[in-house]
Design a protein around this motif. Structure first.
Motif, mmCIF file in Angstrom:
data_model
loop_
_atom_site.group_PDB
_atom_site.id
_atom_site.type_symbol
_atom_site.label_atom_id
_atom_site.label_comp_id
_atom_site.label_asym_id
_atom_site.label_seq_id
_atom_site.Cartn_x
_atom_site.Cartn_y
_atom_site.Cartn_z
ATOM 1 N N LEU A 50 -0.136 4.323 -5.363
ATOM 2 C CA LEU A 50 -0.663 3.073 -5.919
ATOM 3 C C LEU A 50 -0.791 2.009 -4.846
ATOM 4 O O LEU A 50 -0.237 2.141 -3.740
ATOM 5 C CB LEU A 50 0.213 2.564 -7.066
ATOM 6 N N ARG A 51 -1.510 0.961 -5.211
ATOM 7 C CA ARG A 51 -1.608 -0.240 -4.383
ATOM 8 C C ARG A 51 -1.341 -1.446 -5.267
ATOM 9 O O ARG A 51 -1.751 -1.477 -6.431
ATOM 10 C CB ARG A 51 -2.987 -0.373 -3.736
ATOM 11 N N GLU A 73 -2.917 -1.187 -8.940
ATOM 12 C CA GLU A 73 -3.912 -0.119 -9.028
ATOM 13 C C GLU A 73 -3.224 1.232 -8.839
ATOM 14 O O GLU A 73 -2.789 1.564 -7.731
ATOM 15 C CB GLU A 73 -4.985 -0.307 -7.949
ATOM 16 N N ARG A 74 -3.092 1.972 -9.928
ATOM 17 C CA ARG A 74 -2.512 3.310 -9.845
ATOM 18 C C ARG A 74 -3.613 4.300 -9.479
ATOM 19 O O ARG A 74 -4.648 4.364 -10.136
ATOM 20 C CB ARG A 74 -1.829 3.682 -11.158
ATOM 21 N N LEU A 75 -3.370 5.054 -8.416
ATOM 22 C CA LEU A 75 -4.399 5.940 -7.878
ATOM 23 C C LEU A 75 -4.311 7.350 -8.457
ATOM 24 O O LEU A 75 -5.241 8.135 -8.308
ATOM 25 C CB LEU A 75 -4.274 5.997 -6.346
ATOM 26 N N LEU A 76 -3.208 7.657 -9.096
ATOM 27 C CA LEU A 76 -2.981 8.969 -9.696
ATOM 28 C C LEU A 76 -2.245 8.800 -11.019
ATOM 29 O O LEU A 76 -1.654 7.751 -11.292
ATOM 30 C CB LEU A 76 -2.124 9.858 -8.774
ATOM 31 N N ASP A 83 0.850 -1.183 0.000
ATOM 32 C CA ASP A 83 0.000 0.000 0.000
ATOM 33 C C ASP A 83 0.888 1.236 0.000
ATOM 34 O O ASP A 83 1.528 1.570 0.996
ATOM 35 C CB ASP A 83 -0.902 0.012 1.230
ATOM 36 N N GLU A 120 -3.054 8.614 -14.220
ATOM 37 C CA GLU A 120 -3.474 7.723 -15.296
ATOM 38 C C GLU A 120 -4.039 8.461 -16.508
ATOM 39 O O GLU A 120 -4.258 7.868 -17.555
ATOM 40 C CB GLU A 120 -4.519 6.737 -14.773
ATOM 41 N N PHE A 175 -0.295 4.352 -0.859
ATOM 42 C CA PHE A 175 -1.216 5.472 -0.967
ATOM 43 C C PHE A 175 -0.465 6.776 -0.701
ATOM 44 O O PHE A 175 0.355 6.833 0.212
ATOM 45 C CB PHE A 175 -2.360 5.293 0.052
ATOM 46 N N PRO A 176 -0.663 7.827 -1.482
ATOM 47 C CA PRO A 176 -1.707 8.036 -2.488
ATOM 48 C C PRO A 176 -1.276 7.698 -3.921
ATOM 49 O O PRO A 176 -1.970 8.106 -4.858
ATOM 50 C CB PRO A 176 -1.980 9.530 -2.356
#
Length: 310
Positions: free
Chosen positions: A12-13, A21-24, A7, A26, A9-10
């Motif tokens: 990816l996870r 899972e890229r959270l930013l 994890d 993209e 964050f912020p």
């Protein structure tokens, strides 16, 4: 619900089933059909190595005559080595503004990201891009890039890459270009021993976690790739001038000042300038590019990229 393995964050996870899972970072901006509507800059994407999917985005200022040679600015985007790309909205806009304001040819390198491609792949991609630029038959580069006025630049992780590419230029004596200077915006440097208030900073554990995640074979936070002060080759940095900008509220702020001190103590013969932006955070200029302080940095960068030899 899938279990999380890493994890970060912020950013990816990574899940235990292998999903990333890229959270930013993209978002992607397609190349304009003509020129950029805001700056008039011409933009195109080029393929460098189709086998590795290595590519770059090129920027050419408007009103360039057919034989005009301009400084060449090779840019490496940030994102902790795990997110963003050369076509991300913030970078597309920022680099368009740099090309227009400084009237320089810009090549924004789209290197591969961790964890799918852990370090040193980002460094190797960036070096391969430089070698490609030197031998490129691309018309914009051939007709308009002045290989005697080459600059590297980047923000955060991209600043780290720009520095390490300049180290490699200095130690390997790459033929075909003269690297005049490097521009580092909030560069991603750290070290095992805390400086200033780093020991109390929540960012300290995150930086170590992120670094070992993107570079699992690293020796740790005193790896010369992230702690230039530990690099025996620091004195051979392959340029004459360095411009660093740090932000007062950035956890990486002290490392920018420490980098300046380390360079000056190393025996490197160049000149390093550092500018601190008050009341701002990490790479704030990317989030508010038209703000007064961001425009001030842009004008300083333009001046840096167009300075005459002294």
């Amino acid at each position: 619900m899938a279990e999380i393995a890493h994890d970060l964050f912020p950013l990816l996870r990574v899940y235990k089933d292998g999903r990333v899972e890229r959270l930013l970072g993209e978002g992607r901006v397609p190349v304009p059909a003509e020129s950029d509507p805001e700056t008039g800059v011409q933009i195109k994407d080029v393929e460098i190595n189709p086998e590795s999917n290595l590519a770059a985005r090129l920027y050419l200022p408007k009103d360039v005559n057919p034989v005009q040679k301009l400084p060449l600015f090779v840019y490496f985007h940030g994102g902790g080595f795990v997110i963003e790309s050369a076509s991300s909205p913030s970078y597309h806009k920022h680099i368009s503004m740099v090309a227009a304001e400084a009237k320089v040819v810009v090549i924004s390198v789209n290197y591969r990201l961790a964890p799918e491609y852990p370090l040193p792949i980002a460094y190797e991609d960036s070096w391969a891009a430089l070698k490609w630029i030197i031998g490129s038959q691309d018309k914009w580069i051939k007709d308009h890039a002045d290989f005697n006025r080459v600059y590297f630049g980047g923000d955060s992780a991209g600043g780290n890459i720009a520095h390490n590419m300049a180290i490699r230029v200095g130690s390997e004596k790459i033929d075909g270009i003269k690297l005049v200077g490097i521009f580092l915006a909030c560069p991603f440097f750290w070290g095992k021993d805390p400086i200033d208030s780093e020991a109390e900073s929540p960012a300290s554990k995150f930086v170590e976690k992120l670094w070992l995640f993107v570079n699992p074979n690293s020796s740790g936070l005193d790896d010369p790739l992230i702690n230039p002060e530990k690099d025996p080759k620091l004195c051979s940095l392959g340029c004459e001038k360095v411009f660093v900008y740090v932000a007062e509220r950035d956890p990486l702020r002290s490392r920018g000042f420490y980098y300046k001190e380390a360079l000056e103590k190393s025996g490197w013969q160049g000149k390093v300038e550092i500018v601190e932006i008050k009341d701002e955070g990490h790479v704030f200029h990317l989030f508010a590019p038209a703000a007064e302080k961001a425009m001030a940095i842009l004008k300083q960068l333009a001046s840096f990229l167009n300075q005459s030899e002294d």
